[in-house]
Design a protein around this motif. Structure first.
Motif, PDB file in Angstrom:
ATOM      1  N   PRO A   1       0.805  -1.235   0.000  1.00  0.00           N
ATOM      2  CA  PRO A   1       0.000   0.000   0.000  1.00  0.00           C
ATOM      3  C   PRO A   1       0.835   1.282   0.000  1.00  0.00           C
TER       4      PRO A   1
ATOM      5  N   CYS B   1      -2.622   2.933   6.796  1.00  0.00           N
ATOM      6  CA  CYS B   1      -2.985   1.975   5.750  1.00  0.00           C
ATOM      7  C   CYS B   1      -4.482   1.681   5.726  1.00  0.00           C
ATOM      8  N   TRP B   2      -5.045   1.684   4.543  1.00  0.00           N
ATOM      9  CA  TRP B   2      -6.464   1.393   4.364  1.00  0.00           C
ATOM     10  C   TRP B   2      -6.759  -0.109   4.392  1.00  0.00           C
ATOM     11  N   LYS B   3      -5.725  -0.946   4.410  1.00  0.00           N
ATOM     12  CA  LYS B   3      -5.913  -2.394   4.441  1.00  0.00           C
ATOM     13  C   LYS B   3      -5.642  -2.988   5.823  1.00  0.00           C
TER      14      LYS B   3
ATOM     15  N   CYS C   1       4.037  -6.918   3.665  1.00  0.00           N
ATOM     16  CA  CYS C   1       2.633  -6.593   3.900  1.00  0.00           C
ATOM     17  C   CYS C   1       1.872  -7.902   4.100  1.00  0.00           C
TER      18      CYS C   1
ATOM     19  N   PHE D   1      -1.211  -8.181   3.503  1.00  0.00           N
ATOM     20  CA  PHE D   1      -2.245  -8.204   2.475  1.00  0.00           C
ATOM     21  C   PHE D   1      -1.787  -7.558   1.175  1.00  0.00           C
TER      22      PHE D   1
ATOM     23  N   GLU E   1      -3.274  -3.425  -7.504  1.00  0.00           N
ATOM     24  CA  GLU E   1      -4.446  -2.566  -7.751  1.00  0.00           C
ATOM     25  C   GLU E   1      -4.241  -1.714  -8.957  1.00  0.00           C
TER      26      GLU E   1
END
Length: 97
Positions: A20, A65-67, A91, A93, A97
């Motif tokens: 991300p 982080c948005w995840k 990461c 996840f 993208e």
């Protein structure tokens, strides 16, 4: 690199980032085309950058982080090839993208 840690490395990092933070960094690059930012959507990170002398537990990027999920606070992700594409990614996840 984020707060002194490498978050992603490999041959596809610039063309197909999975972390991300890398995605956010690359989304900020201006496009050479007039009136266009290219094919990437700009990612605006929220929150304050944590102190490098007192980083958050687990993943250092998780506070912005948005995840982020619970595991991100509990366990620092290692720099591993998580996708099998030869890109080292720190990461839990990683995603394209």
């Amino acid at each position: 690199m984020y707060l002194g840690r490498i978050v992603e490395a490999g041959p596809e990092v610039l063309s197909d980032p999975g972390h991300p933070y890398t995605q956010a960094l690359l989304s900020a690059i201006p496009s050479a085309e007039v009136g266009s930012r290219g094919s990437r959507k700009e990612i605006i990170l929220e929150g304050d950058v944590p102190s490098p002398t007192d980083p958050p537990s687990g993943c250092r990027f998780r506070t912005r982080c948005w995840k982020a999920a619970d595991v991100c606070a509990e366990e620092e992700p290692g720099l591993l090839d998580r996708t099998g594409l030869g890109v080292l990614n720190a990461c839990h996840f990683p995603a394209r993208e």
